[in-house]
Design an enzyme around this catalytic site. Structure first.
Site, PDB file in Angstrom:
ATOM      1  CB  SER A 147      -0.888   0.014   1.250  1.00 38.45           C
ATOM      2  OG  SER A 147      -1.483   1.283   1.442  1.00 38.45           O
ATOM      3  CE1 TYR A 160      -3.841  -1.503   5.384  1.00 35.22           C
ATOM      4  CE2 TYR A 160      -3.104   0.669   4.668  1.00 35.22           C
ATOM      5  CZ  TYR A 160      -3.546  -0.610   4.378  1.00 35.22           C
ATOM      6  OH  TYR A 160      -3.690  -0.992   3.063  1.00 35.22           O
TER       7      TYR A 160
END
Length: 249
Positions: A147, A160
């Site tokens: 990501s 995250y």
């Protein structure tokens, strides 16, 4: 018997984790349309069966396996079964991931733990399951879906982003340690149409995500990047591709 890496034009046996929706679903559909044998893995087998049926209706080859990436024995068993059925496994797309964003002071410890279990340990379990087969075969390809959170931290993304940086670091470490016959690619998506944001329980993070995700690209944009990496000649290893919406800054 030891075999060699397949030519880039040869159909491959590909396991896609988290294949019941989003990037995983789009990747399975695209790779199957290109002639690869895909195996769809996730916990929601009803969704997997629906995706596989669509692939088969379009002339592709797709198998379904219930898969919990947080269980190393389950991942190993699924990979071993694929090898038993197809004689080899050529690619794993480590796509399974969760993104319940929140500020650290919200103290959503269970959600932190879940991200670590799926995004980090799940990746390691996939690598551990395929690596012995790749070494025996003399080739294989590990694809990790990271990501842009691996390269930036914003409020609510601390845990995250940490898991996605870990995913990037683990995959880069694997590349450095592996024989050249084993290719390793990190695909780094920006904002993509998916279910990830639907599982955010923190109200503040939910609100921030609605704004952040105003400009999203289809999941097939990431599937095309994966296809590109797989299609390169055996002596070419695409190490990382970052794919974002043109409007994302």
């Amino acid at each position: 018997m030891t075999t060699t890496a397949l030519p880039s034009s040869t159909p491959r046996v590909v396991l896609v984790t988290g294949a019941s929706s989003g990037i995983g679903e789009a990747t399975a559909v695209r790779l199957a349309s290109e002639g690869h044998q895909v195996v769809l893995g996730a916990r929601r087998t009803d969704r997997l069966e629906a995706v596989a049926a669509r692939i088969r209706a379009d002339g592709g080859r797709a198998g379904v396996r219930r898969l919990d990436v947080t269980d190393p024995d389950d991942v190993r068993a699924v990979v071993d079964r694929i090898v038993e059925e197809h004689g080899r496994i050529d690619v794993i797309v480590n796509n399974a991931g969760v993104m319940p964003l929140s500020r650290l002071d919200a103290l959503l410890v269970d959600e932190w733990d879940r991200m670590i279990e799926v995004n980090v340990k799940g990746l390691l379990h996939g690598i551990a399951a395929v690596l012995p087969h790749f070494q025996r075969q003399g080739g294989g390809h590990v694809v990790t879906i990271a990501s842009v959170g691996a390269h930036e931290v914003v409020p609510t993304s601390a845990v995250y982003s940490a898991t996605k940086f870990a995913a990037w670091a683990i995959t880069e470490g694997l590349r450095l340690e592996s024989d050249p016959s084993i290719r390793v690619t990190t695909i780094t998506p920006g904002v993509v149409e998916s279910e990830l944001a639907e599982h955010i329980s923190d109200p503040g993070a939910q609100s921030a995500m609605r704004t952040y995700r105003r400009n999203a690209i289809p999941a097939d944009a990431i599937a095309r990047a994966i296809s590109f990496a797989l299609a390169q000649p055996a002596d070419v290893d695409v190490n990382e591709i970052i794919v974002r919406p043109a409007a994302q800054r």
